[in-house]
Write an enzyme that holds these catalytic residues in place. Structure first.
Site, short mmCIF file in Angstrom:
data_model
loop_
_atom_site.label_atom_id
_atom_site.label_comp_id
_atom_site.label_asym_id
_atom_site.label_seq_id
_atom_site.Cartn_x
_atom_site.Cartn_y
_atom_site.Cartn_z
N GLY A 14 6.08 -2.85 0.62
CA GLY A 14 6.31 -2.91 2.08
C GLY A 14 7.06 -4.17 2.46
O GLY A 14 6.75 -5.25 1.96
N ARG A 75 9.06 1.59 -3.06
CA ARG A 75 7.88 1.65 -3.94
C ARG A 75 8.30 2.56 -5.09
O ARG A 75 8.40 3.76 -4.92
CB ARG A 75 6.68 2.23 -3.19
CG ARG A 75 6.31 1.44 -1.93
CD ARG A 75 5.00 1.93 -1.35
NE ARG A 75 4.79 1.48 0.02
CZ ARG A 75 4.32 0.27 0.36
NH1 ARG A 75 4.01 -0.58 -0.57
NH2 ARG A 75 4.14 -0.06 1.62
N ASP A 106 0.61 -6.87 -4.23
CA ASP A 106 -0.20 -6.55 -5.39
C ASP A 106 0.49 -5.59 -6.39
O ASP A 106 0.56 -5.85 -7.59
CB ASP A 106 -1.48 -5.91 -4.83
CG ASP A 106 -2.55 -5.84 -5.86
OD1 ASP A 106 -2.74 -6.83 -6.56
OD2 ASP A 106 -3.16 -4.76 -5.98
N THR A 129 3.81 -9.92 1.84
CA THR A 129 3.11 -8.77 2.41
C THR A 129 2.43 -9.20 3.69
O THR A 129 1.93 -10.32 3.78
CB THR A 129 2.05 -8.18 1.44
OG1 THR A 129 1.19 -7.28 2.18
CG2 THR A 129 1.16 -9.24 0.81
N ASP A 131 -0.29 -8.02 4.64
CA ASP A 131 -1.74 -7.77 4.52
C ASP A 131 -2.58 -9.01 4.18
O ASP A 131 -3.79 -9.01 4.38
CB ASP A 131 -2.01 -6.71 3.42
CG ASP A 131 -1.37 -5.37 3.74
OD1 ASP A 131 -1.04 -5.15 4.91
OD2 ASP A 131 -1.20 -4.56 2.81
N ASP A 133 -3.59 -9.98 1.38
CA ASP A 133 -4.68 -9.59 0.48
C ASP A 133 -4.47 -10.08 -0.96
O ASP A 133 -5.02 -9.50 -1.90
CB ASP A 133 -4.85 -8.05 0.49
CG ASP A 133 -3.57 -7.34 0.11
OD1 ASP A 133 -2.50 -7.99 0.05
OD2 ASP A 133 -3.61 -6.13 -0.14
N ARG A 175 -3.98 -1.93 4.85
CA ARG A 175 -4.37 -1.05 3.74
C ARG A 175 -5.88 -1.08 3.56
O ARG A 175 -6.60 -0.73 4.49
CB ARG A 175 -3.64 -1.45 2.46
CG ARG A 175 -3.52 -0.33 1.44
CD ARG A 175 -2.81 -0.79 0.19
NE ARG A 175 -1.40 -1.08 0.44
CZ ARG A 175 -0.44 -0.17 0.41
NH1 ARG A 175 -0.73 1.08 0.15
NH2 ARG A 175 0.80 -0.48 0.64
O1 F6P Z 1 1.18 -3.29 2.46
C1 F6P Z 1 1.78 -3.33 3.72
C2 F6P Z 1 1.46 -2.09 4.50
O2 F6P Z 1 2.10 -2.19 5.77
C3 F6P Z 1 -0.02 -1.78 4.66
O3 F6P Z 1 -0.63 -2.57 5.66
C4 F6P Z 1 0.04 -0.31 4.97
O4 F6P Z 1 -1.17 0.34 4.62
C5 F6P Z 1 1.17 0.18 4.11
O5 F6P Z 1 1.98 -0.95 3.85
C6 F6P Z 1 2.00 1.26 4.71
O6 F6P Z 1 2.99 1.62 3.81
P1 F6P Z 1 4.22 2.57 4.15
O7 F6P Z 1 5.15 1.82 5.07
O8 F6P Z 1 4.85 2.84 2.84
O9 F6P Z 1 3.64 3.77 4.83
#
Ligand code: F6P
Length: 326
Positions: A14, A75, A106, A129, A131, A133, A175
């Site tokens: 992300g 991803r 991660d 990120t 998050d 985390d 997440r």
């Molecule tokens: O890891 C960053 C994040 O924004 C999370 O908070 C969220 O769950 C996820 O990515 C969403 O991913 P995507 O944009 O691929 O739906």
């Protein structure tokens, strides 16, 4: 180890505000050290597809303030396979790259670690990120900006919540971690914060809101982390309705707005400092580390540790939410 002459850089997973500032810092520091730099488009996908572009000082001009990532991100499913990683390695050699900087979370670091094991190729990571985390850094690049975005949104929601005497469940990202919810919840004065790390008791929440009502507190903001065990904000609202219809409840899901925007001063600073340190780590023969910042000091944390350890939420902070609403 052979002398490092050329490095590659990519962003993966992300996007987060400050990734561009980190790219700029890595590129400019590397050029300053007389290294050549190649940008790789779309994260590990670009490694596999041989999407390399030469980076110059000018190519990272006027990006420090921009959200997203000029290198694009993805991803990559194919990088999860041995064949994909073998192709990625071939392309790094084809482009004469001696080391790689990856900016991501991660999943990005898990991919990096397995790649290093298989191909013994030096990789240094930067924690990018929203998050927050990742074990091994107090803050990740993008977290502070996301918090500010949440707060700005909640301040607006609060106006309508107060005017209509409503309860708003505001769902934020993260997440399976509750860092965004908890930190922004404290900063915006949320009446309750629901995070995945702590079991949510909806009956207790209902009693708490009833108690507020009895004290003539007629509107509330409940921050819900998307990964909370009680479900997303919509299902929590439905569950709460089962206890009675005395509250006027609404849901706002903030979504990807949290990933965009110009980085805050802190994220621009963090990204720049860590970006410079990433190049220093490469020149210092580091082969498998994430660069973090702990207690305002730049640290090198082996990927093994960032992956193995879980960053825990500070439950004392949850108590602060209660204290400040008592
Ligand atoms: O890891 C960053 C994040 O924004 C999370 O908070 C969220 O769950 C996820 O990515 C969403 O991913 P995507 O944009 O691929 O739906």
């Amino acid at each position: 180890m052979a002398k490092i002459k050329k490095i590659a850089i990519l962003t993966s997973g992300g996007d987060s505000p400050g990734m561009n500032a980190a790219i700029r810092a890595v590129v400019r520091k590397a050029l300053h050290e007389n290294l050549k730099v190649m940008g790789v488009l779309r994260g590990y996908e670009g490694l596999i597809n041989n999407d390399f572009i030469p980076m110059s000082s000018k190519s990272v001009g006027n990006i420090i303030q921009r959200g997203g990532t000029i290198l694009k991100t993805a991803r990559s499913e194919r990088f999860l396979t041995q064949e994909g990683r073998a192709l990625a390695y071939e392309n790094l050699l084809k482009n004469k790259c001696d080391a790689l900087v990856v900016i991501g979370g991660d999943g990005t670091f898990k991919g990096a670690r397995i790649f290093i094991e298989e191909h013994s190729f030096p990789i240094v990571g930067l924690p990018g990120t929203i998050d927050n985390d990742l074990y091994g850094t107090d803050m990740t690049i993008g977290f502070d900006t996301a918090l500010n975005t949440v707060i700005e949104a909640v301040d607006k929601i609060r106006d309508t919540a107060a005017s209509h005497e409503r309860i708003f469940f505001v769902e934020v990202m993260g997440r399976d971690a509750g860092f965004i919810a908890l930190r922004s919840g404290i900063a915006c004065g949320a009446e309750a914060v629901l995070v995945p790390e702590v079991l949510t008791d909806l009956k207790e929440l209902h009693d708490q809101l009833t108690n507020y009502m009895s004290k003539k507190k007629t509107s509330s903001i409940i921050l819900v982390a998307e990964g909370d065990d009680a479900g997303g904000a919509f299902s929590i609202k439905s569950e709460m309705e089962k206890y009675g219809d005395e509250f006027d409840m609404k849901v706002t899901v903030l979504g990807h707005i949290q990933r965009g925007g110009s980085p805050t001063a802190y994220d621009g600073y963090l990204a720049s400092r860590l970006g410079v340190a990433a190049v220093e780590a490469i020149l210092d023969d580091q082969r498998s580390v994430m660069i973090g910042m702990i207690n305002r000091q730049v640290v090198n944390v082996p990927f093994n540790q960032t992956i193995k350890h879980h960053k825990d939420i500070d439950e004392e902070l949850l108590k602060i939410v209660d204290v400040l609403n008592s």
